[in-house]
Enzyme design. Structure first.
Site, mmCIF file in Angstrom:
data_model
loop_
_atom_site.group_PDB
_atom_site.id
_atom_site.type_symbol
_atom_site.label_atom_id
_atom_site.label_comp_id
_atom_site.label_asym_id
_atom_site.label_seq_id
_atom_site.Cartn_x
_atom_site.Cartn_y
_atom_site.Cartn_z
ATOM 1 N N THR A 176 0.840 -1.213 0.000
ATOM 2 C CA THR A 176 0.000 0.000 0.000
ATOM 3 C C THR A 176 0.873 1.261 0.000
ATOM 4 O O THR A 176 0.445 2.301 -0.486
ATOM 5 C CB THR A 176 -0.959 0.032 1.207
ATOM 6 O OG1 THR A 176 -0.215 -0.295 2.380
ATOM 7 C CG2 THR A 176 -2.084 -0.967 1.044
ATOM 8 N N ASP A 177 2.097 1.131 0.516
ATOM 9 C CA ASP A 177 3.007 2.279 0.518
ATOM 10 C C ASP A 177 3.611 2.540 -0.862
ATOM 11 O O ASP A 177 4.137 3.622 -1.116
ATOM 12 C CB ASP A 177 4.149 2.060 1.520
ATOM 13 C CG ASP A 177 3.699 2.233 2.959
ATOM 14 O OD1 ASP A 177 2.743 2.985 3.198
ATOM 15 O OD2 ASP A 177 4.298 1.610 3.841
ATOM 16 N N SER A 178 3.623 1.530 -1.724
ATOM 17 C CA SER A 178 4.123 1.789 -3.072
ATOM 18 C C SER A 178 2.982 2.045 -4.056
ATOM 19 O O SER A 178 3.163 2.759 -5.033
ATOM 20 C CB SER A 178 5.024 0.649 -3.562
ATOM 21 O OG SER A 178 4.419 -0.617 -3.443
#
Lengths: 408, 404
Positions: A176-178
């Site tokens: 989700t962070d990328s």
């Protein structure tokens, strides 16, 4: 290297409140293209990435965390003590300076300071503001604390990664962070385009988990339409065989091979030179190869293991077969294609020495990638300059704020 | 948000998502297929398991809000029509191998003379130039060469990819962003540009700066199954997998304490754990024995609870724990439902309704979201070709010639 001011976003002013990867990676796209991005930070509650240190004996302070420094080049940092009303007032003045506010705190933080969109827009109607926490600004779980690890699990990526007969392993990284930062950057850009046209700003509420579920639209649609629950299945595919990762010569070296058509299979069988595999009556069609994929995988692995992964990749690609060495971090740093695209760029950091910064996957002109000028900032590195240049304060005002503990 | 932007979408599967994102954001996207349809992109599984390109769930999922036409770019007449479509478009989005459009005379350089404002986005495996530009790759090879596979999977088996194509999921929004950046630049300067996006390079961001960290402080990193850091991060509950991290630090300590309190109430927290000094705990410097002791205690507890119980308690106690959901569980998530993430699209000719994840962002100004279902093969031929002056008689003739 291009001079500052030459990028696509030259003149755009972004104020960033937030921590970790998801928010800061989104604003990097702008910082790398000439925007002024100011991070509001505080040593009272530092970005947790500033506390990740790689080695026990290296420099060990808030300004020497490699992950933070690598993720935040080209940005400026102002230290503001947000637990003081004067600190909040200062942040609010910076909002007046900004075109865009990007924040990824939990929903209560901005409202607690009176920095929620409704409060801010009263004085700044053209403001574009994006909030991008894990769950979004509404709903029963909005206040629940979370990091990317939970996002990857809740959105389905952990379940989807690994072997059918083994535990889930999850893809490396916190997906989700990328995934979410590129959507956040896209939404900010679209909002800037619309503001140019209409003069109107807007507020955008983004849930990181929802960006991941949207990415998995095919999986959701397959479940809703047919009741199919897609599971993890190693490297196999229903549309190609062989389709896997096979051993090569050396310690833990591998090659990925994906045969996407019968014609490609004939090419591969010719390269292998095994008359049984070349027998079209046994392996010529996809359905036959899917039915016998375990046997094909065994024979292919027996063949690939004699080769160097890079050499075999070059040989198979030369005849039109999709093959790729499983690249290690060392391989990536030496990769000729990444070098040709200028993916890595070295900047010197005063505590950490030379660091290899990365660019995104977009090139908008022949070259160079973008403009890396400064490594991720020290905490509060630009406090005085920002107060002076952006808010027009004189030295006495700044000293007085510092004396009252506002600038930490 | 992007109303009025006209995009020609020539993509194969790797680029479907990029076009969908722009279309769901309001751009007028025209999907171009060869006559008879893009049979590779319209592959199975099919709605109701009836093999029919109109029922391809991949196609239906990733081509929402687009109009659809068929056009043979390998015919001179088809190319002439294509050029007239380019003239009324702002953007071309394509995933052809580098050089393929040049051979047809449809590359950016040959179009920009007639249309200096044109933005041309090429989404290719490795980028349009360089030593690997001609290398071929779908998702698997891209993920392998993107560095993620080497670090994913069990140590005693080959590296592994996610079973859905994460390379496309990263490159899709990045290509859409590249196009939006070019539109922003054009609004300032007037000129279009070539936007060159690499699938593999987009995928590198999943490593979260690991290459740069490694260059600074080299250490051997290997895939280690469910141990994503030094300790396990995917655990067995009584009925399936959950995620939970034994990482310390200011932001995570309250959740570790809350977990121990939960364990203590169930009589499953050993004395040493009840009094544990989490402020002094650091996963990176803890000994192997210490990590093993912690893992054994937490793991024994999780194994006695269902995922539902654990997640309900996690939400109530602010513990950073979550179930590893599958597709059905995602469709059932209360949080996503409360935000109306899913939208139902009717397919009356098949007697079916399907839930799709809608475009997720909530804007205070604009309606954002899926506007229409994915197009049927050539569904908008009359409409789109009519916009460049072709009559019904022209279309009938073109159809007979196999051009549309």
């Amino acid at each position: 290297m291009t001079a500052p001011g030459d990028g696509i976003f030259a003149g755009v002013k972004i104020l960033e409140l937030g921590a970790g990867a998801a928010g800061p990676v989104a604003t990097r796209y702008f910082a790398d293209q000439g925007a002024t991005v100011i991070r509001v930070e505080s040593s009272k509650r530092p970005d947790f990435l500033r506390m990740y240190h790689l080695t026990k004996d290296g420099p060990h302070d808030l300004d020497a965390a490699p992950m933070f420094v690598l993720m935040n080049p080209n940005k400026q940092s102002i230290a503001i003590n947000m637990s003081l009303p004067e600190g909040v007032a200062l942040a609010k003045r910076l909002v007046g300076w900004a075109d865009v506010v990007s924040e990824n705190f939990s929903p209560k933080a901005m409202a607690k300071w009176g920095l929620d969109y409704e409060s801010l827009r009263a004085d700044h109607d053209g403001l574009i503001m994006v909030s991008s926490c894990l769950f979004g600004q509404t709903g029963p779980q909005r206040m629940y604390p979370g990091f990317g690890g939970q996002g990857s699990a809740l959105a389905g990526f952990n379940h989807l990664t690994g072997w059918e007969d083994r535990d889930a392993v999850g893809p490396f990284g916190t997906i989700t962070d990328s995934l979410s930062p590129r959507y956040v950057a896209l939404l900010i850009t679209a909002a800037l385009l619309r503001r140019d046209r209409t003069g109107e700003g807007q507020y955008l509420d983004v849930s990181q988990i929802e960006t991941a579920v949207y990415s998995l639209s095919e999986m959701i649609v397959r479940c809703s339409a047919n009741g199919e629950v897609v599971g993890r299945r190693g490297n196999s595919s229903d549309d190609a065989a062989p389709h896997g990762i096979y051993p090569c010569r050396g310690d833990d070296r591998w090659i990925a091979i994906a045969v996407m058509s019968d014609a490609e299979w004939r090419l591969l069988a010719t390269e292998i030179g095994d008359p049984e595999l070349a027998d079209a009556s046994r392996f010529g069609g996809l359905a036959q190869r899917l039915a016998q994929r375990d046997e094909i995988d065994r024979r292919l692995a027996a063949w690939t293991q004699a080769f160097d992964a890079h050499e075999l990749m070059a040989r198979l690609q030369a005849v039109g077969i999709e093959a790729g060495a499983v690249l290690t971090l060392d391989d990536l740093l030496a990769d000729p294609q990444l070098a040709a695209r200028g993916h890595f760029e070295v900047l010197r950091h005063d505590r950490l020495g030379e660091l290899q910064f990365e660019h995104c996957g977009i090139r908008t002109a022949a070259a160079p990638a973008a403009q890396l000028l400064t490594p991720g900032p020290n905490l509060g590195e630009h406090t005085n300059a920002i107060l002076r240049d952006q808010l027009g304060m004189d030295d006495d005002e700044i000293a007085s704020l510092a004396e009252r503990g506002v600038l930490v | 948000m992007l109303a009025g932007i006209r995009i020609l979408d020539l993509t194969r599967e790797a680029g479907f998502l990029a076009g969908k994102i722009l279309a769901d954001l309001g751009a007028e996207v025209v999907k171009v297929e060869p006559p008879g349809g893009d049979l590779e992109g319209r592959r199975g599984p099919f709605l109701g398991e009836v093999s029919d390109p109109e029922r391809s769930l991949l196609w239906l999922a990733l081509n929402t809000s687009k109009r659809g036409i068929t056009l043979a770019l390998d015919s001179e007449r088809g190319r002439a029509i294509y050029r007239s479509l380019v003239k009324v478009s702002d953007v071309v989005l394509e995933t052809e191998p580098p050089g393929a459009l040049t051979k047809l005379g449809l590359d950016y350089e040959s179009q920009r003379q007639a249309h200096p404002g044109l933005i041309h986005c090429a989404l290719t495996p490795f980028g349009s130039e360089g030593p690997f530009a001609s290398y071929r790759a779908h998702d698997l090879v891209t993920v392998a060469m993107g560095g993620n596979a080497a670090l994913t999977g069990d140590p005693d088996r080959p590296p592994v990819r996610c079973s859905m194509p994460t390379a496309y999921y990263h490159a899709g929004p990045e290509a859409a962003l590249g196009i939006a950046m070019a539109l922003f630049a054009r609004a300032r300067s007037g000129g279009g540009r070539f936007v060159d996006v690499s699938l593999r390079e987009s995928q590198l961001s999943t490593l979260m700066t690991a290459p740069g960290q490694h260059a600074h402080s080299p250490r051997v990193r290997r895939r280690n199954g469910s141990l994503l850091g030094r300790s396990r991060e995917i655990w067995k509950a009584a009925d399936g997998d959950i995620t939970f991290a034994l990482r310390g630090g200011q932001a995570r300590t309250p959740n570790l304490k809350a977990t121990v309190a939960y364990m203590a109430e169930a009589g499953m927290a050993p004395d040493w754990l009840v009094d544990y000094d989490w402020a002094a705990y650091n996963l990176n410097s803890a000994s192997d024995d210490e990590i093993a002791r912690l893992e054994a205690a937490f793991g024994a507890f999780f194994a006695t609870k269902t995922r539902r119980e654990l997640y309900d308690q996690a939400l109530a106690r602010r513990i950073m724990l979550a179930p590893c959901n599958d597709a059905r569980e995602i469709l059932d998530q209360a949080q996503l439902r409360s935000r109306s993430l899913f939208t139902t699209i009717d397919y009356p000719e098949f007697g079916a309704s399907i839930e799709h994840p809608d475009f997720f962002a909530k804007s205070s100004r604009c309606r954002i979201g899926i506007r229409s279902r994915a197009p049927r093969i050539g569904e908008h031929n009359a409409e789109v070709f009519g916009e460049v002056g072709l009559s019904a008689a022209d279309l009938a003739a073109l159809s007979a010639e196999g051009v549309i």
